[in-house]
Scaffold this active site. Sequence first.
Site, mmCIF file in Angstrom:
data_model
loop_
_atom_site.group_PDB
_atom_site.id
_atom_site.type_symbol
_atom_site.label_atom_id
_atom_site.label_comp_id
_atom_site.label_asym_id
_atom_site.label_seq_id
_atom_site.Cartn_x
_atom_site.Cartn_y
_atom_site.Cartn_z
ATOM 1 N N ASP A 135 -17.132 12.181 17.924
ATOM 2 C CA ASP A 135 -15.782 12.017 17.390
ATOM 3 C C ASP A 135 -15.130 10.843 18.105
ATOM 4 O O ASP A 135 -15.421 10.590 19.275
ATOM 5 C CB ASP A 135 -14.965 13.292 17.611
ATOM 6 C CG ASP A 135 -15.442 14.444 16.741
ATOM 7 O OD1 ASP A 135 -15.852 14.193 15.597
ATOM 8 O OD2 ASP A 135 -15.380 15.594 17.201
ATOM 9 N N ASP A 137 -15.412 13.650 9.079
ATOM 10 C CA ASP A 137 -14.428 14.727 8.988
ATOM 11 C C ASP A 137 -13.341 14.404 7.971
ATOM 12 O O ASP A 137 -12.922 15.262 7.185
ATOM 13 C CB ASP A 137 -13.784 14.987 10.355
ATOM 14 C CG ASP A 137 -14.765 15.479 11.397
ATOM 15 O OD1 ASP A 137 -15.797 16.065 11.045
ATOM 16 O OD2 ASP A 137 -14.476 15.267 12.605
#
Length: 155
Positions: free
Chosen positions: A118, A132
Amino acid sequence: MSEFERRPWALAGVLAAAVFLVDQAAKGAVERHLAPGQLIEVLGPLELTLAHNRGVAFGLAGGAGIGLVAVTLAALGLIVYLFARDPSRRGMWLACGLVFGGALGNLVDRIVSGEVTDYIAVGSWPPFNVADIAIVCGVVLLALICVGEAETEDG
């Protein structure tokens, strides 16, 4: 299969591939240039960082391992099934292409390294990535398509 029937499949496939490639390229660049936990201010509350996530979105179900891979594969199968039911439904190629490309991007991370990279940080929200964003946008669009379809059938 006619040209009309093939077009939504081609559009969904190209979109899924584009989401996957952009996501993987961004993850690779972040892995090469940032140290874990490092923050780079971009604009306002938007920052780049390097974080690793063993769970699902926002660190939920941390360390779920092979079970999470199995659930992701089942979700990918469900997306293909939903799309195959009526690929020409308005917006369906967009919703399914986004979800499939995003889910595939995070799935490859899980299989290759056991965790998802991330890199987008906004305020106190947990870090996330392009995959995402694509999944969330695709699921919202899919829900809107299904609600619109239900309203059309009812009314």
